[in-house]
Every structure is written in C-alpha cells, then in structure tokens.
Design a protein around this motif. Structure first.
Motif, short mmCIF file in Angstrom:
data_model
loop_
_atom_site.label_atom_id
_atom_site.label_comp_id
_atom_site.label_asym_id
_atom_site.label_seq_id
_atom_site.Cartn_x
_atom_site.Cartn_y
_atom_site.Cartn_z
N LEU A 72 71.00 22.68 29.89
CA LEU A 72 71.64 23.55 30.88
C LEU A 72 70.63 24.06 31.90
O LEU A 72 70.86 23.99 33.11
N VAL A 73 69.49 24.56 31.40
CA VAL A 73 68.48 25.15 32.30
C VAL A 73 67.90 24.09 33.23
O VAL A 73 67.78 24.31 34.46
N GLU A 74 67.53 22.94 32.68
CA GLU A 74 66.91 21.88 33.49
C GLU A 74 67.86 21.38 34.58
O GLU A 74 67.46 21.24 35.75
N ASN A 75 69.10 21.10 34.19
CA ASN A 75 70.04 20.55 35.17
C ASN A 75 70.46 21.59 36.21
O ASN A 75 70.64 21.26 37.38
N LEU A 76 70.61 22.84 35.78
CA LEU A 76 70.91 23.91 36.75
C LEU A 76 69.74 24.08 37.72
O LEU A 76 69.95 24.33 38.91
N ALA A 77 68.52 23.94 37.20
CA ALA A 77 67.34 24.06 38.07
C ALA A 77 67.33 22.96 39.14
O ALA A 77 67.02 23.23 40.31
N ILE A 78 67.69 21.74 38.74
CA ILE A 78 67.76 20.64 39.71
C ILE A 78 68.79 20.95 40.79
O ILE A 78 68.55 20.78 42.00
N ILE A 79 69.98 21.43 40.37
CA ILE A 79 71.05 21.75 41.32
C ILE A 79 70.61 22.83 42.30
O ILE A 79 70.80 22.72 43.51
N TYR A 107 72.79 9.72 23.08
CA TYR A 107 73.30 9.63 24.45
C TYR A 107 74.11 10.85 24.86
O TYR A 107 74.30 11.09 26.06
N ALA A 108 74.58 11.66 23.89
CA ALA A 108 75.37 12.84 24.25
C ALA A 108 74.51 14.10 24.37
O ALA A 108 74.92 15.06 25.02
N ILE A 109 73.32 14.13 23.74
CA ILE A 109 72.50 15.33 23.75
C ILE A 109 71.08 15.06 24.25
O ILE A 109 70.59 15.75 25.14
N VAL A 110 70.43 14.05 23.67
CA VAL A 110 69.02 13.81 24.00
C VAL A 110 68.84 13.32 25.44
O VAL A 110 68.02 13.86 26.19
N THR A 111 69.61 12.31 25.82
CA THR A 111 69.47 11.74 27.17
C THR A 111 69.72 12.77 28.27
O THR A 111 68.93 12.86 29.22
N PRO A 112 70.82 13.58 28.21
CA PRO A 112 71.01 14.59 29.25
C PRO A 112 69.87 15.60 29.33
O PRO A 112 69.63 16.18 30.39
N MET A 113 69.17 15.84 28.21
CA MET A 113 68.04 16.75 28.23
C MET A 113 66.82 16.09 28.87
O MET A 113 66.03 16.74 29.58
N LEU A 114 66.64 14.78 28.62
CA LEU A 114 65.46 14.08 29.12
C LEU A 114 65.54 13.75 30.61
O LEU A 114 64.52 13.71 31.29
#
Length: 317
Positions: free
Chosen positions: A41-48, A282-289
């Motif tokens: 959540l934090v990483e992807n929100l930071a990108i946005i 693919y549901a948890i690790v990949t979205p984090m990486l």
C-alpha cells in the motif's frame, strides 16, 4: 449472481481454509503478510503521489505506472485483508457467501487481466520510445494514453464475464470447504456437483487468449527493441536505451512467469497446496516488489523521491 431455479445450489456459503495446515506458525505468517500488505500500500501510494505532484514525471510511461500501482493496491486488497483476519481467528473471517465468493473471483480476475493488458501497453510505450523516438510525441500522445488505459480496463472487465457466469450455473451441493485463501477458480471447480468440462474449457480459452494476446504484444515490442539496440554501436547509448526498459521487463517476467504456470493448464489444480504458495507470490509478493523494481532501477523516480524528501522541496523552493 445467483443461479436459476433449475440449477439452485444447496450451498449458501463457502469456508476458506487458507493456511490451516500451518496453524503453529499463524502469528508469524500474519505478521509477515501484514508487513508485505502494508508495504504494498505504502509503496504504490508513494508512486501515485510522486507522479501526480512531480511535473517532471508527467510523461506517458509514468501515467501507465500510476495505473499499475492502482491495480496492485486493488489486487492485494481483494484477498489479503480476509486472509489476515483468518490468521487471527476473527469470527466469520473464514466464511464467505456464495455471491461474495463469485464477486471476489470476478474482481480478482478483472484486475489480473487488466494488469496483463496494461503491461502490454507499457511495452508498446517502451517500443516507440526506443525504436521510434522522433514519432514518440505523435504516437504516444496524452489522448492515445487515455484511450490505451481505458481499453486495458475495459478488456480486463470483460475477461471474467463468461467464466464467472458459467461458474454461477454450476451446482454446489456437497462440501463447501475451499482449500485456498480466496475464491479462485480451480478449488471452486473441485467442489462442483455438476459437469465442469464446459467451464474448464472456457477458463482455458479465456486465460490463454488474455495471456497470449498481451504477451504477443510484449514479445513483439521487445523483439524490435532488441533489434534496435543491437544496431547501436556505442555501448553507452545501448546501456542507456536498455535501462529505460529494464524495470518493466523485470516486472513482466515476474508477473507472466507465475500466471502462465497457474492458469495455462487444462485440468483442475493438481496440487492445491503448491498452488496456494504460487498464488501468494503473484497476489502478494509481486505487487510489493514492483514499486521497488521501478524505483531502484529508475533514476527519474529516485530523483523524484529525493526531491520529495528534501528540505527545499518541503519549503516549496
């Protein structure tokens, strides 16, 4: 999405087993998956936020990257919170209604298919940037980006319509225990009382259509990119051109590798426990990486992060 009277199911709800076989380590797994979910959540929100507020990132590649980040947030949020509640033994956390199960399957498939199409659109963007730089502004205009993104979301939304409709026509009159941490197609089919051959065929064809169509665009784009790079004599220019594609290529390899393994098969899951491990990837690790891959391998994102955390940035200088 309830079946008609002729095919009325006797199963009103399902029980998600999750990782019951690892009961002794449930607190460790809860902490691990919660940490990974929060990081996602934090990483992807930071990108946005970075792309939204940094004018230097207002370019097509980062426009698609924000859509990818939105997908990653939705992708994990569909499954992970309920799985975490199951680890804690929250009342009713392992139970999911029939309609809720089909809805979860629809949304998860919709977001996964959209990501396939979006990665293909990003590959096309990289192809134009490397192979046709003089025509980049014309071929990848903001209007074209919006249309491409809309097509990806629409294509993703239409992907699960037939498979989920066929799933809703099946009868579930026996055991209601799903040996998975979310309502995936394979463990659901294993519980059906009626013939699943049509549903399996539809799943296979739809999955292959999405995977092959999107991967064909990616393969063609990178085939042309490699050919163009081989014709560049200067090693420094070649490395610079390749660096613009490296992050995307890494994300594609991770995502498609697991998806081809999981869904491009003709039978119901042969080893459900192993499939759960792959599903976690693919549901948890990949979205984090993915955000880490883009930030670590992308100088512009790194520079934007530096500006965001610098004192001068906060002072508005």
């Amino acid at each position: 999405m309830q079946p008609d009277t002729a095919n009325q199911t006797h199963t009103a709800e399902f029980v998600l087993v999750g990782f019951a076989e690892l009961r002794e380590t449930r607190l460790f797994l809860f902490s691990l998956f919660l940490t990974m979910y929060l990081l996602t959540l934090v990483e992807n929100l930071a990108i946005i936020v970075l792309v939204r507020f940094d004018p230097r990132l207002h370019r097509p590649m980062y426009f698609f990257l924000t859509h990818l980040s939105c997908l990653e947030i939705g992708y994990t949020s569909v499954t992970v919170p309920k799985m975490l509640a199951g680890f804690l033994g929250v009342a009713g956390s392992q139970r999911i209604s029939y309609a809720g199960c089909l809805t979860q399957l629809f949304v998860f498939t919709f977001l996964g298919a959209t990501e396939c199409f979006l990665l293909a659109a990003m590959a096309y963007d990289r192809y134009v940037a490397v192979c046709l730089p003089l025509r980049y502004a014309a071929l990848v205009s903001w209007g074209a980006c919006v249309r491409l993104a809309a097509a990806c979301w629409l294509g993703g939304f239409l992907t699960p319509v037939l498979p989920v409709y066929l799933m809703s026509r099946l009868r579930f009159c026996g055991p209601n225990v799903i040996d998975h941490f979310f309502c995936d197609a394979s463990p659901l089919l294993a519980l059906a009382c009626s013939d699943v051959s049509l549903k399996e065929t539809a799943d296979l064809l739809v999955s292959l259509a999405v995977l092959l169509a999107s991967s064909a665009v990616i393969a063609a784009s990178y085939g042309r990119i490699v050919w163009t790079l081989l014709r560049i004599r200067a090693a420094a220019e070649r490395r610079k051109a390749f660096s613009t594609c490296a992050a995307h290529l890494t994300v594609v390899s991770l995502f498609y590798g697991t998806l081809f393994f999981m869904y491009a098969r003709t039978r119901v899951a042969s080893c459900i426990s192993f499939n759960k491990v792959v599903s976690v990837f693919y549901a948890i690790v990949t979205p984090m990486l993915n955000p880490l891959i883009y930030s670590l391998r992308n100088r512009e994102v790194n520079a934007a992060l530096g500006r965001a955390f610098s004192c001068r940035s906060w002072k508005g200088q």
